[in-house]
Design a protein around this motif. Structure first.
Motif, PDB file in Angstrom:
ATOM      1  N   LYS B  69     -13.638  -0.469  -5.044  1.00 25.80           N
ATOM      2  CA  LYS B  69     -12.853   0.443  -6.009  1.00 25.80           C
ATOM      3  C   LYS B  69     -11.240   0.074  -5.681  1.00 25.80           C
ATOM      4  O   LYS B  69     -10.801   0.150  -6.738  1.00 25.80           O
ATOM      5  N   THR B  70     -11.044  -0.253  -4.301  1.00 22.38           N
ATOM      6  CA  THR B  70      -9.510  -0.594  -4.167  1.00 22.38           C
ATOM      7  C   THR B  70      -9.245  -1.713  -4.964  1.00 22.38           C
ATOM      8  O   THR B  70      -8.073  -1.926  -5.535  1.00 22.38           O
ATOM      9  N   MET B 106       2.127   2.258  -8.808  1.00 22.13           N
ATOM     10  CA  MET B 106       1.163   2.520  -7.810  1.00 22.13           C
ATOM     11  C   MET B 106       1.789   3.524  -6.693  1.00 22.13           C
ATOM     12  O   MET B 106       2.873   3.315  -6.369  1.00 22.13           O
ATOM     13  N   MET B 107       0.867   4.498  -6.340  1.00 21.97           N
ATOM     14  CA  MET B 107       1.117   5.440  -5.336  1.00 21.97           C
ATOM     15  C   MET B 107       0.374   4.901  -4.199  1.00 21.97           C
ATOM     16  O   MET B 107      -0.874   4.978  -4.222  1.00 21.97           O
ATOM     17  N   PHE B 108       1.058   4.443  -3.051  1.00 19.67           N
ATOM     18  CA  PHE B 108       0.125   3.751  -2.291  1.00 19.67           C
ATOM     19  C   PHE B 108      -0.257   4.939  -1.169  1.00 19.67           C
ATOM     20  O   PHE B 108       0.124   5.825  -0.967  1.00 19.67           O
ATOM     21  N   LEU B 184      -3.249   5.662  -8.291  1.00 20.90           N
ATOM     22  CA  LEU B 184      -3.162   6.789  -7.057  1.00 20.90           C
ATOM     23  C   LEU B 184      -4.100   5.912  -6.174  1.00 20.90           C
ATOM     24  O   LEU B 184      -5.560   6.249  -6.279  1.00 20.90           O
ATOM     25  N   ASP B 185      -3.888   5.278  -5.018  1.00 27.15           N
ATOM     26  CA  ASP B 185      -4.833   4.938  -4.035  1.00 27.15           C
ATOM     27  C   ASP B 185      -4.795   5.884  -2.962  1.00 27.15           C
ATOM     28  O   ASP B 185      -3.996   5.869  -2.122  1.00 27.15           O
ATOM     29  N   GLU B 186      -5.839   6.728  -2.845  1.00 27.43           N
ATOM     30  CA  GLU B 186      -6.312   7.529  -1.877  1.00 27.43           C
ATOM     31  C   GLU B 186      -4.981   8.436  -1.502  1.00 27.43           C
ATOM     32  O   GLU B 186      -4.471   8.501  -0.392  1.00 27.43           O
TER      33      GLU B 186
END
Lengths: 305, 389
Positions: B69-70, B106-108, B184-186
């Protein structure tokens, strides 16, 4: 837990001992020698053993000691200002050290950066290779540069052989050779702190910069470099401070026109046997270096905040 | 699930029409993965995957760690390039476009705030990069600070902020450039449960207000269910099911999906009849005869699985009228009291365990059903689903 708290009875002396050891070390091996040098710098040259007066003989009693102290003089310091050789030596040393530091930063940064970006399993080996020269005596490594740089040395032979030059280059002895020697010898002291800072740098910060529209070269100047400044500062001071007082490299690789305070001090001490003046030279050198050392400590303090 | 009521009206206008462009054959996909494969050495992270995401959609990529997914999200951002296949955004092929030229932000997971810059400069970073005029940057940054309610913290450095505040700065920074897609990554992984739940609703609200396309990567199924319009559940580089939270919960297409999302009882059986849209199964482990409505997935004689959520299994001390169908009996083996609900583990005569959830509608003084009671479990034909894989 209770054993280590301050309130634990009977253990207080152990705590003091642990704290006292480094102080004792500094008092015996740094402060005491420095005070002796300081004392000698206030003396006058004499044809005697030791070659200065007063010798501060404690056996004569306190009254005699006071009389001896009254003989102290600032003449040696005044002499340093009268002969332009000393001022020139100090300035030349600072200049050589500053230029060398800049050159070392220029060479060391890409190396440290490359090491920090190398694959994880290679990094210990690369680090080892940077430290490896320390396994050979410093003196021998500087001598090796004589073999490389002298008119019939490796460098000239190679360049002649390749037809790049038709006459051997006269690099040795010269100030250029001193720069080569200092850059070579002090490079690891720049690389190690830089590597330590760059290796810790979080690579997602660079991804974030790219994500926000920043191409890699700009990202280096906006993210990587500013975040590596603590390493740059540490490396520069670690190189600059000892380079100012460097004696071996200018003595072996430098020409008669290469003025460095370390050489001047050595000549004063061993050739002229003028201990008081050479002590004054050393005390002034220390005073000059206290400024960058304090700047360094300030920078360290800021970095750790 | 409660969050869906907030997003239901997002198609705007006075009519509360469902937002479902994926059901509209004329709708143009905004992000398209076309037969995308990504390998790292021997490891296939993404395996011949095709996927459409629509404009203004809040799309969740859900799956266990290592499911790809990532990687999928990083291919939208440009940090990874597909080994083969195409990634399209708004009709433009993204392959070969470096991350700094993509209209996505992206939001890390780690927030990746620049530690040497204060909050204001962090948010302004991308705008400065675009060469925006100073006055416009100031306006935009102030707007973003107001959006995440951090006006008072503009001059703080990241290390002077709490986890929740850092998360807001990261969100503001990634929204400042008005990206076509926000990744949005986790994003809420580092927050505690209460703050995470609050922030989930804020994210939904924000996405509806800004009318942007959000893609979120998460391993937390509740988070995906709360925020997303659609969820793609992934396993080993493939998408197992794409559906709305309601569908994926009530109509899982496989045991993997049924098991990953929420709690479920799965009984193995054999299809003995499929008449009139009702499948009848003889379950091996329980000896129960199960009848369940279906739309033709299971064929006569198939090996199949009956899956039913614990909250759809009723528990009673008295036998039902017809104990031969959709009913089993057993003994209360264990009770898990969670406050709002209690989960009963019922051990059947065959040794299998079936879970049933009861909502605690009154304060718990004494349990009407307790340990070692003989009980009956029943469910309706519409309670569960029949799965063939």
């Amino acid at each position: 837990m209770a054993m280590t708290t301050t309130g634990a009875p009977g253990r207080g002396w152990l705590r003091w001992l642990v704290v006292a050891i480094p102080y004792l070390w500094l008092i015996v091996l740094f402060l005491a020698p420095f005070l002796i040098v300081l004392k000698i710098s206030f003396s006058t040259t004499a044809i005697a053993m030791p070659p200065y007066t007063p010798a501060l003989d404690l056996s004569a009693g306190l009254g005699a000691l006071w009389e001896q102290i009254q003989e102290f003089t600032f003449d040696n310091y005044i002499f340093l200002t009268e002969d332009s050789l000393y001022l020139q030596s100090y300035l030349s040393s600072l200049k050589i050290a500053a230029i060398s530091t800049f050159l070392i930063l220029l060479v060391g940064y890409p190396i440290a950066y490359g090491m920090a970006r190398a694959r994880r399993e290679w990094r210990p080996t690369l680090l080892m290779l940077v430290i490896l020269p320390f396994w050979t005596s410093f003196l021998i490594r500087v001598y090796a540069w004589i073999g490389i740089l002298k008119p019939e040395g490796l460098l000239n032979q190679m360049l002649l052989g390749l037809g790049v030059i038709s006459e051997p280059l006269n690099i040795l002895p010269s100030t250029l050779a001193v720069y080569i020697g200092i850059v070579y010898s002090y490079l690891p002291f720049m690389i190690l702190p830089l590597y330590a800072t760059l290796e810790k740098l979080d690579e997602t910060l660079l991804e974030a910069a790219a994500d926000l529209g920043c191409p890699p070269i700009q990202a280096f100047w906006k993210i990587t470099f500013p975040l590596s400044i603590p390493g740059v500062v540490a490396g520069c001071f670690l190189v600059f401070i000892p380079a100012v007082g460097e004696f071996v490299i200018p003595d072996l690789l430098g020409g008669s026109d290469t003025l460095m305070i370390g050489k001047t001090l050595w000549a004063e001490f061993f050739s002229n046997r003028d201990w008081p003046v050479s002590s004054a030279v050393a005390v002034v050198l220390l005073a000059i270096l206290v400024v960058p050392i304090m700047l360094f400590q300030n920078a360290q303090k800021k970095a750790s905040e | 699930m409660a969050g869906k009521s907030l997003t239901a009206g997002k198609s705007l206008g006075p009519v509360r029409r469902a937002f479902a462009p994926w059901n509209d054959p004329a709708a143009k996909p905004f992000i398209q993965f076309q037969n995308v494969t990504k390998t790292f050495g021997d490891f296939t992270a993404v395996d011949d995957l095709s996927l459409n995401i629509y404009e203004r959609e809040f799309f969740a990529l859900l799956g266990p760690s290592g499911c790809g997914k990532t990687t999928l999200m990083r291919m939208i951002a440009g940090f990874e390039e597909p080994t083969s296949g195409h990634v399209m955004l708004d009709g433009q092929d993204l392959v070969g476009v470096p991350p700094y030229r993509r209209p996505t932000n992206m939001m890390f997971q780690s927030y990746a705030l620049f530690p040497h810059m204060n909050v204001w400069d962090n948010i302004a970073f991308g705008l400065k990069q675009d060469g925006m005029a100073k006055a416009d940057i100031a306006t935009r940054v102030d707007e973003m600070l107001a959006l995440v309610k951090l006006e008072k913290f503009a001059r703080r450095k990241p290390h002077q902020l709490s986890g929740g505040q850092k998360q807001r700065v990261a969100l503001a920074r990634s929204l400042a450039k008005k990206p076509k897609v926000l990744l949005l990554d986790e994003p809420l992984g580092a927050l505690d449960k209460k703050l995470r739940e609050e922030t989930q609703f804020e994210l939904i609200d924000l996405q509806v207000r800004l009318g942007m396309t959000f893609v979120i990567v998460t391993h937390d199924q509740e988070e995906a269910m709360t925020v997303a319009d659609r969820i793609a559940l992934m396993d080993q580089g493939k998408i197992v099911q794409i559906a709305t939270p309601g569908e994926i919960y009530e109509q899982p297409n496989s045991r993997y999906v049924a098991d990953f999302i929420g709690d479920i009882n799965i009984l193995e059986g054999k299809v003995t009849s499929t008449e009139g849209g009702v499948a009848t199964l003889d379950c091996i482990g329980t000896g129960a005869k199960v009848q369940v409505t279906q739309d033709g997935g299971a064929k006569l004689g198939d090996e199949a699985w009956f899956a039913i959520r614990p909250e759809k299994v009723s528990i009673s001390l008295t036998p039902p009228e017809d104990p031969s169908v959709n009913a089993v009996s057993g003994e209360v083996w264990d009770i898990g009291y969670l406050g709002d609900v209690s989960i009963y583990h019922i051990r059947l005569a065959t040794g299998a365990t079936v879970k049933s959830t009861i909502t605690n509608t009154t304060r718990l003084v004494s349990r009407p059903i307790t340990w070692e009671d003989k009980v009956w479990l029943t469910w309706s034909r519409d309670g569960g689903v029949v799965l063939t894989r």
